[in-house]
Each structure stands twice: as C-alpha cells, then as structure tokens.
Scaffold this active site. Structure first.
Site, PDB file in Angstrom:
ATOM      1  CE  LYS A 148      -5.152   2.080   2.715  1.00 27.27           C
ATOM      2  NZ  LYS A 148      -3.992   1.408   3.329  1.00 27.27           N
ATOM      3  CG  ASP A 155      -2.036  -0.986   1.173  1.00 24.63           C
ATOM      4  OD1 ASP A 155      -1.919  -1.974   0.410  1.00 24.63           O
ATOM      5  OD2 ASP A 155      -3.032  -0.806   1.898  1.00 24.63           O
ATOM      6  CE  LYS A 162      -6.721  -1.252   2.819  1.00 22.01           C
ATOM      7  NZ  LYS A 162      -5.354  -1.757   3.117  1.00 22.01           N
TER       8      LYS A 162
END
Length: 225
Positions: A159, A92, A189
């Site tokens: 995300k 991430d 996400k």
C-alpha cells in the site's frame, strides 16, 4: 480492469472507505460504516479504538502501527491480533519507514513477518510503505526492494501511503513501480490524496487493485453508473 469497465459499482468494489482522523468519534465511525454500506464498497477502514463495531455487509479493515510505523514489531502484532479478535478481517500495517530509508530491508521483512505471524494466515494483510518518502530517498529500486520484502514476509497487498505523511500520498509512478515489483497476483492499494474520479482511474490503470478513500462518495460519483 480496463477503463471501459470503470463504472461506479466496479470501482466501489475496489474501495476501502476510510476514517482515520485522530479526532473521529464513535458516532463518526458509525456514520462511516453506514456510508460504506450505502456506497457498496469493499471495506471500511477504521482505527483500532473503534472496535468492536458492526460493519454490516462490508468488511472491517483496521490499521496497526499507524501512522508512524515506529512501534515495536511485537506491539504492531499484538495490536493487529487484538483487532482480528475484535472482528477485523483485514489489517493495514505501517512499516518502519526509517528502516527502509536506511536500506535495512531485512528489518522490514522481520516487521511484516511478525505481524503476519500474529494474525495468522486467514486475515488479509496490507503493508503501508510510504511510497512518496521512499521514492524521494532510496528511489525506485528501493521501493521495489521494500515491496518485494513485504510480500516475501507474507503481505497480501502493498500500500502506498498512510495519507498523513507530509511527503505526500499515492502517485501513478509509485503504483507502477509497486505493481512491477510484486507481479500480477499480489494486491497494490493506492491511498492518500485521491480526491477525483480521474485520478482514481489513472491509479487503477497503473495497477492499483484497491483504493483507500476518505471522500469515497465524491470520487465514485465521478464514474458512470
């Protein structure tokens, strides 16, 4: 996934159980892994300093350029590559949010592409865009363009948030915009400030295909078995 399918196991399969507090100890990380295994979540998301760590039956997710995104792209790529070499299966990364706010979308593209090249094609790459910041500055069109640039550069997921920015975390509207931007075949996400089952369900209905939760047990216990 429809609301009628939102039982505890189905939602757990969407969860990255997260421990990213700067004061977290190795014992805290090991406890987070044990809880992730117990809950049956998809992955456990940790800081790179916690590696190597045995995550057992759940996937290992590690952040890069966290939380500011102001690291040089080559540093992010090196950090991500080292994490993969130490066992991470998902990364991430945080974009340079200032580049996005300034409308320098090609810099966002280059940042993401550098990390993708650093980790190879087999590792899942999720790109954190700080959607609350972008919605408050460059609006929905800007969030759309940043999300699309991330995907063009090799992101598997976009995300919403680090959970550390004062502008806020996930929102239903951000997820809707990001889902519309990337289409049905790229992940979205939602993370940051998700503390109830009700909010988690709203985000899933809006298009989230993964949830980043630090209080995973409390959220999951709000869903039926």
């Amino acid at each position: 996934m429809t609301n009628s399918n939102l039982n505890r196991a189905a939602v757990a399969a969407l969860v990255d159980h997260t421990l990213l507090k700067p004061e977290a100890t190795r014992a805290d990380a090991e406890a987070a892994v044990a809880e992730a295994v117990d809950l049956g979540v998809h992955a456990v998301c940790l800081s790179p300093s916690m590696l190597p760590i045995d995550t057992g039956a759940v996937r290992s997710c590690v952040v890069a350029g966290f939380p500011s995104g102001k690291h040089h792209s080559l540093v992010k790529a090196a950090e991500a590559r080292f994490a993969v070499e130490s066992g991470a299966r998902e990364i991430d990364m945080v974009i340079d949010v200032g580049a996005a706010v300034g409308g320098h979308y090609d810099e966002v593209f280059a940042d993401v592409m550098t990390v993708r090249q650093g980790i190879g094609s087999d590792v899942l790459l999720k790109v954190i865009v700080e959607s609350a910041v972008l919605l408050g500055t460059i609006g929905e069109d800007g969030l759309t363009q940043v999300s699309q640039k991330a995907v063009q550069a090799g992101a598997d997921f976009v995300k919403t948030s680090t959970g550390f920015h004062p502008a806020g975390g996930a929102s239903v509207r951000a997820v809707e915009v990001m889902r519309a931007a990337v289409g049905p075949h790229v992940g979205v996400k939602a993370s940051g400030g998700i503390r109830t089952a009700e909010f988690a369900a709203e985000l899933i209905a809006a298009g989230a295909s993964r949830l980043g939760l630090s209080g995973s047990r409390a959220v999951l216990e709000g869903f039926p078995l």
